[in-house]
Design a protein around this motif. Structure first.
Motif, PDB file in Angstrom:
ATOM      1  N   GLU A   1       0.839  -1.200   0.000  1.00 25.32           N
ATOM      2  CA  GLU A   1       0.000   0.000   0.000  1.00 25.32           C
ATOM      3  C   GLU A   1       0.876   1.252   0.000  1.00 25.32           C
ATOM      4  OE1 GLU A   1      -3.001  -0.445  -0.498  1.00 25.32           O
ATOM      5  OE2 GLU A   1      -3.681  -2.274   0.493  1.00 25.32           O
ATOM      6  N   GLN A   2       0.286   2.358  -0.399  1.00 23.36           N
ATOM      7  CA  GLN A   2       0.974   3.640  -0.297  1.00 23.36           C
ATOM      8  C   GLN A   2       1.004   4.082   1.159  1.00 23.36           C
ATOM      9  OE1 GLN A   2      -0.897   6.369  -3.030  1.00 23.36           O
ATOM     10  NE2 GLN A   2       0.129   5.471  -4.797  1.00 23.36           N
ATOM     11  N   CYS A   3       2.112   4.694   1.554  1.00 23.22           N
ATOM     12  CA  CYS A   3       2.322   5.062   2.953  1.00 23.22           C
ATOM     13  C   CYS A   3       2.723   6.529   3.072  1.00 23.22           C
ATOM     14  CB  CYS A   3       3.408   4.188   3.579  1.00 23.22           C
ATOM     15  SG  CYS A   3       3.038   2.422   3.562  1.00 23.22           S
ATOM     16  N   SER A   4       2.425   7.114   4.245  1.00 26.23           N
ATOM     17  CA  SER A   4       2.743   8.517   4.494  1.00 26.23           C
ATOM     18  C   SER A   4       3.148   8.706   5.945  1.00 26.23           C
ATOM     19  CB  SER A   4       1.536   9.406   4.173  1.00 26.23           C
ATOM     20  OG  SER A   4       1.809  10.761   4.465  1.00 26.23           O
ATOM     21  N   LEU A   5       4.272   9.399   6.146  1.00 24.38           N
ATOM     22  CA  LEU A   5       4.756   9.662   7.495  1.00 24.38           C
ATOM     23  C   LEU A   5       5.314  11.075   7.648  1.00 24.38           C
ATOM     24  CD1 LEU A   5       5.300   8.554  10.327  1.00 24.38           C
ATOM     25  CD2 LEU A   5       7.425   7.552   9.463  1.00 24.38           C
ATOM     26  N   ALA A   6       6.005  11.588   6.649  1.00 26.82           N
ATOM     27  CA  ALA A   6       6.756  12.834   6.786  1.00 26.82           C
ATOM     28  C   ALA A   6       5.852  14.058   6.772  1.00 26.82           C
ATOM     29  CB  ALA A   6       7.791  12.952   5.675  1.00 26.82           C
ATOM     30  N   ASN A   7       5.920  14.843   7.841  1.00 23.20           N
ATOM     31  CA  ASN A   7       5.360  16.184   7.871  1.00 23.20           C
ATOM     32  C   ASN A   7       6.444  17.155   7.394  1.00 23.20           C
ATOM     33  OD1 ASN A   7       7.112  16.025  10.038  1.00 23.20           O
ATOM     34  ND2 ASN A   7       5.596  16.491  11.590  1.00 23.20           N
ATOM     35  N   SER A   8       6.270  18.459   7.639  1.00 22.40           N
ATOM     36  CA  SER A   8       7.273  19.423   7.178  1.00 22.40           C
ATOM     37  C   SER A   8       8.650  19.109   7.753  1.00 22.40           C
ATOM     38  CB  SER A   8       6.860  20.844   7.568  1.00 22.40           C
ATOM     39  OG  SER A   8       5.740  21.276   6.825  1.00 22.40           O
ATOM     40  N   ALA A   9       8.706  18.821   9.050  1.00 21.58           N
ATOM     41  CA  ALA A   9       9.996  18.522   9.668  1.00 21.58           C
ATOM     42  C   ALA A   9      10.590  17.241   9.102  1.00 21.58           C
ATOM     43  CB  ALA A   9       9.835  18.418  11.179  1.00 21.58           C
ATOM     44  N   GLY A  10       9.759  16.263   8.829  1.00 22.46           N
ATOM     45  CA  GLY A  10      10.243  15.036   8.226  1.00 22.46           C
ATOM     46  C   GLY A  10      10.815  15.259   6.841  1.00 22.46           C
ATOM     47  N   ILE A  11      10.146  16.100   6.062  1.00 21.17           N
ATOM     48  CA  ILE A  11      10.623  16.409   4.714  1.00 21.17           C
ATOM     49  C   ILE A  11      12.005  17.039   4.771  1.00 21.17           C
ATOM     50  CG2 ILE A  11      10.205  17.865   2.686  1.00 21.17           C
ATOM     51  CD1 ILE A  11       7.160  17.565   3.377  1.00 21.17           C
ATOM     52  N   ILE A  12      12.211  17.955   5.713  1.00 25.51           N
ATOM     53  CA  ILE A  12      13.464  18.704   5.791  1.00 25.51           C
ATOM     54  C   ILE A  12      14.579  17.897   6.440  1.00 25.51           C
ATOM     55  CG2 ILE A  12      14.548  20.657   6.996  1.00 25.51           C
ATOM     56  CD1 ILE A  12      11.974  22.241   6.431  1.00 25.51           C
ATOM     57  N   ALA A  13      14.292  17.235   7.542  1.00 22.18           N
ATOM     58  CA  ALA A  13      15.360  16.677   8.378  1.00 22.18           C
ATOM     59  C   ALA A  13      15.470  15.163   8.354  1.00 22.18           C
ATOM     60  CB  ALA A  13      15.160  17.145   9.826  1.00 22.18           C
ATOM     61  N   TRP A  14      14.441  14.474   7.899  1.00 26.88           N
ATOM     62  CA  TRP A  14      14.438  13.020   7.954  1.00 26.88           C
ATOM     63  C   TRP A  14      14.048  12.449   6.586  1.00 26.88           C
ATOM     64  CZ3 TRP A  14      16.283  11.581  12.641  1.00 26.88           C
ATOM     65  CH2 TRP A  14      16.148  12.501  13.696  1.00 26.88           C
ATOM     66  N   PRO A  15      14.934  12.546   5.598  1.00 27.90           N
ATOM     67  CA  PRO A  15      14.572  12.120   4.236  1.00 27.90           C
ATOM     68  C   PRO A  15      14.169  10.654   4.142  1.00 27.90           C
ATOM     69  CG  PRO A  15      16.940  12.542   4.441  1.00 27.90           C
ATOM     70  CD  PRO A  15      16.297  13.083   5.672  1.00 27.90           C
ATOM     71  N   GLN A  16      14.624   9.834   5.067  1.00 28.60           N
ATOM     72  CA  GLN A  16      14.240   8.425   5.038  1.00 28.60           C
ATOM     73  C   GLN A  16      12.760   8.234   5.349  1.00 28.60           C
ATOM     74  OE1 GLN A  16      16.040  10.088   7.302  1.00 28.60           O
ATOM     75  NE2 GLN A  16      16.677   8.777   9.011  1.00 28.60           N
ATOM     76  N   SER A  17      12.112   9.276   5.857  1.00 30.13           N
ATOM     77  CA  SER A  17      10.675   9.192   6.147  1.00 30.13           C
ATOM     78  C   SER A  17       9.807   9.643   4.979  1.00 30.13           C
ATOM     79  CB  SER A  17      10.339  10.034   7.388  1.00 30.13           C
ATOM     80  OG  SER A  17      10.409  11.433   7.101  1.00 30.13           O
ATOM     81  N   GLN A  18      10.452  10.075   3.888  1.00 31.88           N
ATOM     82  CA  GLN A  18       9.696  10.516   2.707  1.00 31.88           C
ATOM     83  C   GLN A  18       9.258   9.287   1.921  1.00 31.88           C
ATOM     84  OE1 GLN A  18      12.462  12.995   0.640  1.00 31.88           O
ATOM     85  NE2 GLN A  18      12.672  14.444   2.331  1.00 31.88           N
ATOM     86  N   LEU A  19       8.075   8.833   2.205  1.00 31.99           N
ATOM     87  CA  LEU A  19       7.572   7.610   1.587  1.00 31.99           C
ATOM     88  C   LEU A  19       6.730   7.968   0.360  1.00 31.99           C
ATOM     89  CD1 LEU A  19       6.799   5.814   4.969  1.00 31.99           C
ATOM     90  CD2 LEU A  19       8.902   5.759   3.606  1.00 31.99           C
ATOM     91  N   ASP A  20       5.628   7.314   0.132  1.00 27.09           N
ATOM     92  CA  ASP A  20       4.836   7.574  -1.077  1.00 27.09           C
ATOM     93  C   ASP A  20       4.212   8.964  -1.068  1.00 27.09           C
ATOM     94  OD1 ASP A  20       4.917   4.790  -2.332  1.00 27.09           O
ATOM     95  OD2 ASP A  20       4.184   4.359  -0.316  1.00 27.09           O
TER      96      ASP A  20
END
Length: 361
Positions: A188-207
């Protein structure tokens, strides 16, 4: 010349920030978060400008319906989901997607006949402990949603970070590992990264990524500014000087006499206050930009006015523009001085403030 405060919204800056999101998360689709009147920027106007986003997210159904009424046709996700089964036909009729995060929502989908199927996002609580099912419930909810006649095939999985704005916080990697473990056997498609995730945690940038604050040019990271991440401020909040007065050393200014002049100086009165959404708790020394320099709050914020210390050589006059935050003065700095966060400053702006939108592409 109007004395009403003005929130100037630069839609080209908004579009620049979306392009920055896409640059940082090039392999993800963008679910642009527009809750709380697009963080005080204007719900429909912001959505219309963000035509390069893949979908929009809001907190509540009234926000989603306002977008539909405003002509927005892109997918819209209800982050809090629906509150009662009676709303399900409304979601279907308006092509709204819903988050499911509790048992009542699951049972309502199972028990309510609908003339079609809804797209569902299943929210898992990996550590925020606000909304979401327990990790141990994931397989059961996933199975039941797949078996539900009112749910479209393809259930998107999501969770939310609690401390992604703190680089040293251990919770972020713990949440990411748990979420990936729960999703590993589900195609399935997954989502975790908010703004902070996008900027600081690229491994959380999922679908899917879910930018909110950063779309408006503001850093989600503690102690950092939007410009540190090549973001442009979207809102410029300004008002005008409506009075000036000389005060002597030892004179006090404002309610409660909370500020006292250390030397002879000039005080400017600016037409904005907590009735317009400027924070009443802003302390003496909170910065304001006036005629190319920073001046500081002197005295308590009133309902309609603030007072600033110009010093003995004021270089200002009645009618001059003062900027409360914007390109000249980062909102993050104002929020820190006022003991709050940029989110609150933006969301508290009241209808007494005029809005002007420019530079749409």
């Amino acid at each position: 010349m109007s004395r009403r405060p003005l929130a100037h919204i630069d839609l080209s800056a908004l579009q620049h920030n979306l392009a920055r999101v896409k640059q940082l998360a090039a392999n993800s689709q963008v679910l642009a978060v527009l809750k709380a009147n697009a963080y005080g920027h204007g719900l429909v106007q912001v959505a219309q400008a963000l035509h390069q986003a893949d979908a929009f997210a809001v907190a509540r159904i009234d926000e989603a319906l306002a977008l539909r009424t405003g002509g927005i046709v892109k997918p819209i996700v209800l982050l809090e989901g629906f509150y009662e089964a009676a709303e399900l036909p409304v979601l279907l009729a308006n092509n709204l997607q819903t988050v499911v995060h509790n048992q009542l929502q699951l049972e309502a989908l199972e028990q309510t006949p609908l003339a079609g199927q809804l797209k569902v996002w299943l929210k898992i609580d990996t550590g925020m402990h606000r909304l979401g099912i327990a990790p141990a419930q994931t397989d059961e909810y996933y199975r039941r949603l797949w078996q539900c006649a009112t749910v479209q095939p393809g259930i998107r999985l999501m969770s939310h970070f609690c401390c992604a704005d703190e680089l040293a916080a251990p919770q972020t990697l713990q949440q990411l590992a748990l979420f990936q473990q729960l999703c590993a056997d589900k195609a399935e498609q997954c989502s975790l990264a908010n703004s902070a995730g996008i900027i600081a945690w690229p491994q959380s940038q999922l679908d899917w990524v879910r930018p909110g604050l950063m779309l408006h040019g503001i850093s989600p990271m503690l102690g950092q500014l939007g410009r540190d991440h090549l973001l442009l401020p979207v809102m410029r909040l300004s008002s005008r000087v409506i009075a000036m007065r000389q005060v002597k050393q030892g004179d006090t200014v404002g309610y409660g006499a909370s500020w006292q002049a250390k030397a002879d100086t000039v005080i400017a009165v600016i037409a904005i206050g907590y009735g317009d959404g400027y924070p009443r708790h802003a302390a003496n020394g909170t910065p304001v930009w006036l005629n190319g320099r920073i001046v500081h709050l002197a005295g308590r914020v009133s309902m309609d006015m603030i007072t600033v210390d110009l010093g003995p050589e004021p270089d200002a006059t009645i009618g001059d523009e003062a900027v409360l935050w914007g390109p000249e003065l980062p909102i993050e700095q104002v929020a820190t001085a006022a003991g709050t966060v940029a989110y609150e400053l933006l969301c508290n702006i009241t209808p007494r403030v005029d809005y002007r939108y420019t530079n749409i592409k």
